[in-house]
Motif scaffolding. Structure first.
Motif, short mmCIF file in Angstrom:
data_model
loop_
_atom_site.label_atom_id
_atom_site.label_comp_id
_atom_site.label_asym_id
_atom_site.label_seq_id
_atom_site.Cartn_x
_atom_site.Cartn_y
_atom_site.Cartn_z
N GLN A 181 -5.15 -3.19 -4.45
CA GLN A 181 -5.68 -4.49 -4.87
C GLN A 181 -4.80 -5.01 -6.00
OE1 GLN A 181 -10.03 -5.39 -5.32
NE2 GLN A 181 -9.51 -5.70 -7.46
N ASN A 182 -3.98 -6.03 -5.69
CA ASN A 182 -3.11 -6.54 -6.75
C ASN A 182 -3.84 -7.58 -7.59
OD1 ASN A 182 -2.93 -9.07 -5.38
ND2 ASN A 182 -1.28 -8.28 -4.11
N ASN A 183 -3.15 -8.16 -8.53
CA ASN A 183 -3.79 -9.05 -9.50
C ASN A 183 -3.99 -10.47 -8.99
OD1 ASN A 183 -4.01 -7.06 -11.48
ND2 ASN A 183 -1.90 -7.39 -12.14
N ILE A 184 -3.41 -10.78 -7.83
CA ILE A 184 -3.63 -12.10 -7.23
C ILE A 184 -5.06 -12.15 -6.71
CG2 ILE A 184 -2.91 -13.68 -5.39
CD1 ILE A 184 -0.15 -12.38 -5.53
N SER A 185 -5.74 -13.25 -6.89
CA SER A 185 -7.14 -13.36 -6.47
C SER A 185 -7.27 -13.22 -4.96
CB SER A 185 -7.72 -14.71 -6.89
OG SER A 185 -9.00 -14.88 -6.33
N VAL A 186 -7.87 -12.13 -4.53
CA VAL A 186 -8.07 -11.88 -3.10
C VAL A 186 -9.01 -12.93 -2.52
CG1 VAL A 186 -8.95 -10.24 -1.40
CG2 VAL A 186 -7.67 -9.41 -3.38
N THR A 187 -10.07 -13.25 -3.25
CA THR A 187 -11.06 -14.19 -2.71
C THR A 187 -10.46 -15.56 -2.47
OG1 THR A 187 -11.81 -14.71 -4.95
CG2 THR A 187 -13.00 -12.98 -3.79
N VAL A 200 -7.57 0.94 -4.34
CA VAL A 200 -6.97 1.30 -5.62
C VAL A 200 -6.42 0.07 -6.33
CG1 VAL A 200 -6.37 3.61 -4.80
CG2 VAL A 200 -4.70 1.76 -4.58
N SER A 201 -6.42 0.14 -7.66
CA SER A 201 -5.76 -0.85 -8.50
C SER A 201 -4.63 -0.14 -9.23
CB SER A 201 -6.75 -1.46 -9.49
OG SER A 201 -7.18 -0.49 -10.43
N ASP A 202 -3.99 -0.82 -10.16
CA ASP A 202 -2.94 -0.17 -10.95
C ASP A 202 -3.52 0.92 -11.85
OD1 ASP A 202 -0.70 -1.63 -10.04
OD2 ASP A 202 -1.27 -3.33 -11.32
N GLU A 203 -4.78 0.78 -12.20
CA GLU A 203 -5.37 1.69 -13.17
C GLU A 203 -6.15 2.85 -12.56
OE1 GLU A 203 -6.06 -1.69 -13.24
OE2 GLU A 203 -4.46 -2.16 -14.66
N LYS A 204 -6.80 2.60 -11.40
CA LYS A 204 -7.73 3.63 -10.92
C LYS A 204 -8.08 3.44 -9.45
CE LYS A 204 -11.72 0.86 -12.42
NZ LYS A 204 -12.93 0.81 -13.27
N VAL A 205 -8.80 4.41 -8.93
CA VAL A 205 -9.40 4.31 -7.60
C VAL A 205 -10.72 3.56 -7.75
CG1 VAL A 205 -10.37 5.56 -5.65
CG2 VAL A 205 -8.33 6.44 -6.78
N LEU A 206 -10.84 2.42 -7.09
CA LEU A 206 -12.04 1.60 -7.21
C LEU A 206 -13.19 2.18 -6.40
CD1 LEU A 206 -10.27 -1.86 -6.94
CD2 LEU A 206 -11.00 -0.67 -9.02
N ASP A 244 0.83 -1.20 0.00
CA ASP A 244 0.00 0.00 0.00
C ASP A 244 0.87 1.25 0.00
OD1 ASP A 244 -2.13 -1.74 0.17
OD2 ASP A 244 -2.38 -1.51 2.33
N TYR A 245 0.23 2.42 -0.07
CA TYR A 245 0.97 3.68 -0.04
C TYR A 245 0.04 4.78 0.46
CZ TYR A 245 -1.32 4.18 -4.64
OH TYR A 245 -2.25 4.23 -5.66
N ILE A 246 0.64 5.92 0.82
CA ILE A 246 -0.12 7.01 1.42
C ILE A 246 0.03 8.30 0.61
CG2 ILE A 246 -0.08 6.07 3.76
CD1 ILE A 246 2.28 7.90 4.38
N ASP A 247 -0.96 9.18 0.76
CA ASP A 247 -0.89 10.48 0.11
C ASP A 247 0.13 11.38 0.80
OD1 ASP A 247 -2.86 9.56 -1.53
OD2 ASP A 247 -4.46 10.85 -0.74
N LYS A 248 0.52 12.45 0.12
CA LYS A 248 1.60 13.31 0.61
C LYS A 248 1.26 14.06 1.89
CE LYS A 248 3.95 14.03 -3.80
NZ LYS A 248 4.44 15.02 -4.80
#
Length: 327
Positions: A198-204, A123-129, A94-98
Motif C-alpha cells: 500500500q503506497n502513499n497515493i490515495s487508493v480510494t 503491507v506499508s513501508d512501516e509494517k504489516v497492516l 509488490d514483493y514476495i517472501d523467500k
C-alpha cells in the motif's frame, strides 16, 4: 527437473519499487524461472532498470515494451510469450517472501493442480497492516480477486482461453471468475507469502476515479456473460457465484461512495440492485454469512450491512454516509 515458472510483471512508472520486486524473486533461488516484464508505456526510468537486470540475468529476464494499454492487456501480452509450465503474477510495487515460489511448487509434487492458491499480507513501508491466511473452504478461492497469490497451470489457461479483460478496473475479476469456476482441481494452502504493498497515493481516490469512467452494469454483464458462455454456472456453485456478485456490487458502491453525491449514489444503487434482481432473482435470500466463511470479518460485516439495509430500504443512505466517513 522442477517445472519452469513464468513470472509475469506488468510495469508502469514503477522505478521506486522494481529493485525490491525483482530482488524478492531472485532471493527465492528457484532456478527454473523466466521473468516477463511488460513495460506498459512508462514515463520514468522503469525500462532502464529492467534493462540492467536483463543484462545481468539474460537467461531469466524477458523484457517487453508496449504502448500504454492497461494492466490487463500487458498481462495478456506476457501470457502469449510465456514458456513456463506454470504462471505466476506479481504486481510491480509488490514483493514476495523467500520461500514463496518453492512453497507453491512443492504442492505440485503431490498432484498436478490447475491452480495453487494462497493468502497474502497487506503491507506499508512501516509494517504489516493485516494478513490473510486461507483455509480449505469453498469461498477461499473467491477471497482475492487479484491474479497474484496463485500459481496457474499454463495449459489450463490456454485450453480454456482464459485472458484478462481490457478495462480500467475489473480485468482481474474477469480472469479469476473463469479460472475459479472452470476447474475444481485447485489446491488451497494456508500460507501468506505475497506482500501487497500500500503506497502513499490515495487508493480510494484512484479507484473512485477509474470506476466513475466506466459502465459498471455493462461490466457486470461481461463478467456474468463469460460464465454463461462457458457454462460454468452450475447447481453446485450457483449460491457461491450469487454471493460473489452481491459482494462485487457492494464493493463497487463502496468505491463510488468516496466521490459521489447522494443523487449519484442513489442512481448507481438502483441500477446495480436491479441488475442483481434480474440475474439472481432470489439474491435477498442468499446465505451470505455461511457462504463467506473464511473471509475477513470486516468484509463479511460490510456485506451483511449492505444486505440488511437493502431489505429495510436504507441502503442508499448507509452507502453515502460510509463514503463520507471513510474517504
Amino acid at each position: 527437473m522442477k517445472p519452469k515458472i513464468t513470472i509475469v510483471i506488468p510495469v508502469y512508472n514503477a522505478e521506486k519499487y522494481l529493485h525490491r520486486c525483482f530482488k524478492s524473486i531472485l532471493d527465492n533461488n528457484y532456478e527454473n524461472i523466466e521473468i516477463i516484464t511488460v513495460n506498459d508505456g512508462s514515463k520514468d526510468n522503469s525500462q532502464m532498470i529492467i534493462n540492467e537486470y536483463k543484462e545481468k540475468y539474460p537467461s531469466i529476464f524477458v523484457p517487453i515494451e508496449q504502448e500504454n494499454q492497461g494492466i490487463g492487456m500487458a498481462r495478456n501480452n506476457a501470457l502469449s510469450k510465456a514458456n513456463g509450465d506454470y504462471i505466476m503474477f506479481i504486481d510491480n510495487d509488490d514483493y514476495i517472501d523467500k520461500d514463496y515460489i518453492n512453497t507453491h511448487v512443492k504442492e505440485l509434487e503431490s498432484n498436478d493442480y490447475d491452480i495453487v492458491l494462497s493468502g497474502y499480507k497487506r503491507v506499508s513501508d512501516e509494517k504489516v497492516l493485516f494478513s490473510v491466511h486461507l483455509e480449505d473452504y469453498p469461498w477461499s478461492r473467491y477471497i482475492s480477486i487479484a491474479p497474484w497469490g496463485k500459481l496457474y497451470k499454463k495449459s489450463f489457461l490456454e485450453r480454456n482461453d482464459i485472458k484478462f479483460l481490457k478495462t480500467p478496473i475489473g480485468e482481474d475479476i474477469y480472469f479469476n471468475l473463469q479460472a475459479n469456476t472452470l476447474t475444481d482441481n485447485i489446491k488451497i494452502i494456508n500460507y501468506a507469502g505475497y506482500n501487497w504493498y500500500q503506497n502513499n497515493i490515495s487508493v480510494t481516490n484512484t479507484i473512485s476515479n477509474k470506476i466513475k469512467g466506466i459502465d459498471i452494469v455493462k461490466l457486470l454483464d461481461t463478467h456474468y456473460g463469460i460464465l454463461k458462455e462457458k457454462e460454468s454456472i452450475r447447481d453446485d456453485n450457483y449460491e457461491i457465484i450469487q454471493v460473489y456478485f452481491i459482494l462485487l456490487v457492494t464493493q463497487f458502491l463502496q468505491w463510488l461512495s468516496y466521490d459521489c453525491s447522494f443523487k449519484e449514489i442513489s442512481e448507481y444503487y438502483d441500477s446495480f440492485f436491479m441488475w442483481l434482481k434480474e440475474h439472481f432473482p432470489n439474491y435477498k435470500k442468499a446465505k451470505y454469512w455461511s457462504i463467506t466463511k473464511g473471509d475477513r470479518l470486516k468484509i463479511r460485516l460490510i456485506l451483511a450491512t449492505i444486505m440488511i439495509t437493502n431489505k429495510i430500504h436504507i441502503g442508499k443512505i448507509v452507502i453515502y454516509i460510509y463514503g463520507k466517513i471513510f474517504k
